[in-house]
Design an enzyme around this catalytic site. Structure first.
Site, PDB file in Angstrom:
ATOM      1  CG  ASN A  93      -1.979   1.123   1.056  1.00  0.00           C
ATOM      2  OD1 ASN A  93      -2.309   1.412   0.222  1.00  0.00           O
ATOM      3  ND2 ASN A  93      -2.658   1.465   2.278  1.00  0.00           N
ATOM      4  CB  SER A 128      -7.450   1.781  14.821  1.00  0.00           C
ATOM      5  OG  SER A 128      -8.668   2.416  14.243  1.00  0.00           O
ATOM      6  CE1 TYR A 167      -9.063  -0.735  11.161  1.00  0.00           C
ATOM      7  CE2 TYR A 167      -6.795  -1.498  10.264  1.00  0.00           C
ATOM      8  CZ  TYR A 167      -7.495  -0.350  10.930  1.00  0.00           C
ATOM      9  OH  TYR A 167      -6.855   0.631  11.346  1.00  0.00           O
ATOM     10  CE  LYS A 180      -4.378  -1.397  12.777  1.00  0.00           C
ATOM     11  NZ  LYS A 180      -2.691  -1.255  12.654  1.00  0.00           N
ATOM     12  CE1 TYR A 182      -1.866   5.161  13.262  1.00  0.00           C
ATOM     13  CE2 TYR A 182      -1.366   5.715  15.342  1.00  0.00           C
ATOM     14  CZ  TYR A 182      -0.971   5.219  14.054  1.00  0.00           C
ATOM     15  OH  TYR A 182       0.363   4.831  13.793  1.00  0.00           O
TER      16      TYR A 182
HETATM   17  C1  WQD Z   1     -15.196   9.032   8.124  1.00  0.00           C
HETATM   18  C2  WQD Z   1     -16.809   9.414   8.073  1.00  0.00           C
HETATM   19  C3  WQD Z   1     -18.060   7.782   6.906  1.00  0.00           C
HETATM   20  C4  WQD Z   1     -16.329   8.180   3.048  1.00  0.00           C
HETATM   21  C5  WQD Z   1     -11.917   4.221   9.256  1.00  0.00           C
HETATM   22  C6  WQD Z   1     -11.387   3.060  10.210  1.00  0.00           C
HETATM   23  C7  WQD Z   1     -10.394   3.607  10.984  1.00  0.00           C
HETATM   24  C8  WQD Z   1      -9.267   4.000  10.146  1.00  0.00           C
HETATM   25  C9  WQD Z   1      -9.775   4.947   9.389  1.00  0.00           C
HETATM   26  C10 WQD Z   1      -7.482   2.818   9.103  1.00  0.00           C
HETATM   27  C11 WQD Z   1     -17.644   8.361   8.262  1.00  0.00           C
HETATM   28  C12 WQD Z   1     -18.036   8.987   6.149  1.00  0.00           C
HETATM   29  C13 WQD Z   1     -16.365   8.268   4.293  1.00  0.00           C
HETATM   30  C14 WQD Z   1     -17.210   8.335   1.987  1.00  0.00           C
HETATM   31  C15 WQD Z   1     -18.522   9.348   3.716  1.00  0.00           C
HETATM   32  N1  WQD Z   1      -8.714   2.981   9.131  1.00  0.00           N
HETATM   33  N2  WQD Z   1     -17.659   8.636   4.685  1.00  0.00           N
HETATM   34  N3  WQD Z   1     -18.432   9.106   2.552  1.00  0.00           N
HETATM   35  O1  WQD Z   1     -14.993   5.192   9.116  1.00  0.00           O
HETATM   36  O2  WQD Z   1     -14.303   6.715  10.660  1.00  0.00           O
HETATM   37  O3  WQD Z   1     -12.516   5.286  10.194  1.00  0.00           O
HETATM   38  O4  WQD Z   1     -11.017   4.790   8.548  1.00  0.00           O
HETATM   39  O5  WQD Z   1      -6.656   3.428   9.368  1.00  0.00           O
HETATM   40  O6  WQD Z   1      -9.696   2.511  11.946  1.00  0.00           O
HETATM   41  O7  WQD Z   1     -12.429   2.470  11.077  1.00  0.00           O
HETATM   42  O8  WQD Z   1     -12.969   6.684   8.379  1.00  0.00           O
HETATM   43  O9  WQD Z   1     -12.884   8.118   6.625  1.00  0.00           O
HETATM   44  O10 WQD Z   1     -13.866   5.866   6.242  1.00  0.00           O
HETATM   45  O11 WQD Z   1     -15.232   7.755   7.403  1.00  0.00           O
HETATM   46  O12 WQD Z   1     -19.598   9.828   4.053  1.00  0.00           O
HETATM   47  O13 WQD Z   1     -16.976   8.106   0.737  1.00  0.00           O
HETATM   48  O14 WQD Z   1     -17.013  10.001   6.576  1.00  0.00           O
HETATM   49  O15 WQD Z   1     -19.462   7.313   7.082  1.00  0.00           O
HETATM   50  O16 WQD Z   1     -18.819   8.997   8.932  1.00  0.00           O
HETATM   51  P1  WQD Z   1     -13.819   5.920   9.527  1.00  0.00           P
HETATM   52  P2  WQD Z   1     -13.732   7.097   6.987  1.00  0.00           P
END
Ligand code: WQD
Length: 337
Positions: A35, A124, A148, A152, A176
């Site tokens: 990645n 996380s 995932y 963690k 994080y």
């Molecule tokens: C953030 C918000 C979505 C995309 C995850 C993992 C965490 C870490 C970060 C790895 C949410 C909304 C998102 C989109 C949207 N993973 N969203 N449209 O889910 O909080 O965390 O990613 O490092 O461990 O759990 O992050 O950025 O995916 O989503 O509306 O196209 O944005 O529903 O509310 P998330 P995210």
């Protein structure tokens, strides 16, 4: 003595390597490029003037990883290497358990063998699951809703069990929240494979014209505008948190978890509006169904990191939006030429 950074060519790993070099640490990177792209190493050299020793290794391959411990005098490991896509982990759990958990066990076995017992682990906020009320604190019960997140949580337990077996171990488990943004230079940043899972890289790809519009996953959550609330933290603030955690594990024994977040939650639409305002661009979006497994509200209490690591986030949402866009508009295809 050097710091081994596994996954050091990745998004958070590369930003942490730059901050480590800025603080005069010697660094060694291990990455399998699953990645990440080789170009990142050129950018790190450009930003720091340092050619970082690099080994292209997957951490599950013990005999390929062993030379890293043979060739370098390591004093600690900052462990980022791992798969991180929530949706992919649901579809391919064995791939995640093998790579993330088995890989960590192989790494820790070599750490033991070569007497390297200081570790900063990339955990996380996902380990707080769906049954806790924000702001999340480190003493809350953990649970997970996808493989995932389970990797963690299990790795945190493995590290704690290793300390019980051998009190010379010292580790910081860094939970994080939502890392976004990029180095102010715009020369390193987030470069997801394929369609971005996460919000900010999707927004920047809409802004640069790679995607037509953003799908907002649900507006019926119990939040101020119905869209999901998260604790977005600038990746450089996050990287600096790793330096503080490294300093602590180098000086002490024991295992502690720390939230790395700002303590402030922003909704999806808050982020869209902030991005549009900071960068004078328009982000078209439509509201679609919730994404399975998402929680409505997640944000940190980072009081423990402030008290014990002397760390707190300094950069705000406008900085994150500005730096994310600066990276994307100057690198429309990420690290691809
Ligand atoms: C953030 C918000 C979505 C995309 C995850 C993992 C965490 C870490 C970060 C790895 C949410 C909304 C998102 C989109 C949207 N993973 N969203 N449209 O889910 O909080 O965390 O990613 O490092 O461990 O759990 O992050 O950025 O995916 O989503 O509306 O196209 O944005 O529903 O509310 P998330 P995210």
């Amino acid at each position: 003595m050097a710091i081994l950074v596994t996954g050091g060519a990745g998004y958070i790993g590369s930003h942490t390597v730059v901050e480590l070099i800025n603080e005069n640490y010697d660094v060694v990177i291990v990455d399998d490029y699953s990645n990440a792209k080789p170009e990142v190493l050129n950018r790190i050299k450009e930003l720091t003037g340092k050619e970082v020793p690099f080994h292209e290794v997957n951490i599950t391959d013990k005999e390929a990883l062993r030379p890293v411990f043979e060739q370098h005098d390591l004093e600690a490991v900052i462990h980022f290497a791992g798969f991180k896509a929530v949706g992919e982990s649901v579809a391919q759990p064995l791939k995640y358990y093998s790579n993330n958990i088995h890989g960590t066990i192989v790494l820790m076995e070599l750490m033991n063998e070569y007497d390297v017992k200081k570790m900063v682990f990339s955990s996380s906020a996902t380990v707080y699951g769906m049954n806790n009320e924000a702001p999340f604190t480190e003493d809350m019960p953990l649970s997970t809703t996808n493989p995932y997140g389970t990797t963690k949580m299990y790795i945190e337990q493995i590290i704690q069990d290793q300390f019980v077996a051998d009190n010379r171990w010292s580790a910081a488990l860094l939970r994080y929240f939502n890392p976004i943004g990029a180095h102010v230079s715009g020369r390193i940043g987030e470069d997801p494979n394929d369609i971005p899972n996460n919000l900010m890289p999707f927004i920047t790809q809409v802004a640069v014209g790679k995607r037509d519009k953003l799908s907002v996953f649900g507006n019926d959550y119990d939040t101020h505008d119905g869209t999901g609330v998260r604790d977005y933290i600038h990746v450089v603030d996050l990287a600096k948190g790793h330096i503080r955690a490294l300093e602590k594990v180098l000086e002490t024994e024991g295992v502690e978890a720390y939230n790395l977040g700002t303590g402030t939650g922003y909704s999806v639409l808050d982020v869209v509006k902030a991005f549009e305002s900071a960068n004078d661009v328009e982000i078209p979006y439509d509201i679609v169904d919730r994404r399975p497994g998402d929680i409505g509200t997640s944000y940190a209490s980072s009081a423990k990191a402030k008290a014990e690591l002397n760390w707190e986030a300094k950069l705000g949402l406008e900085d994150m939006c500005r730096d994310s866009w600066n990276w994307q508009k100057n690198n429309p295809n990420g690290y691809e030429a």
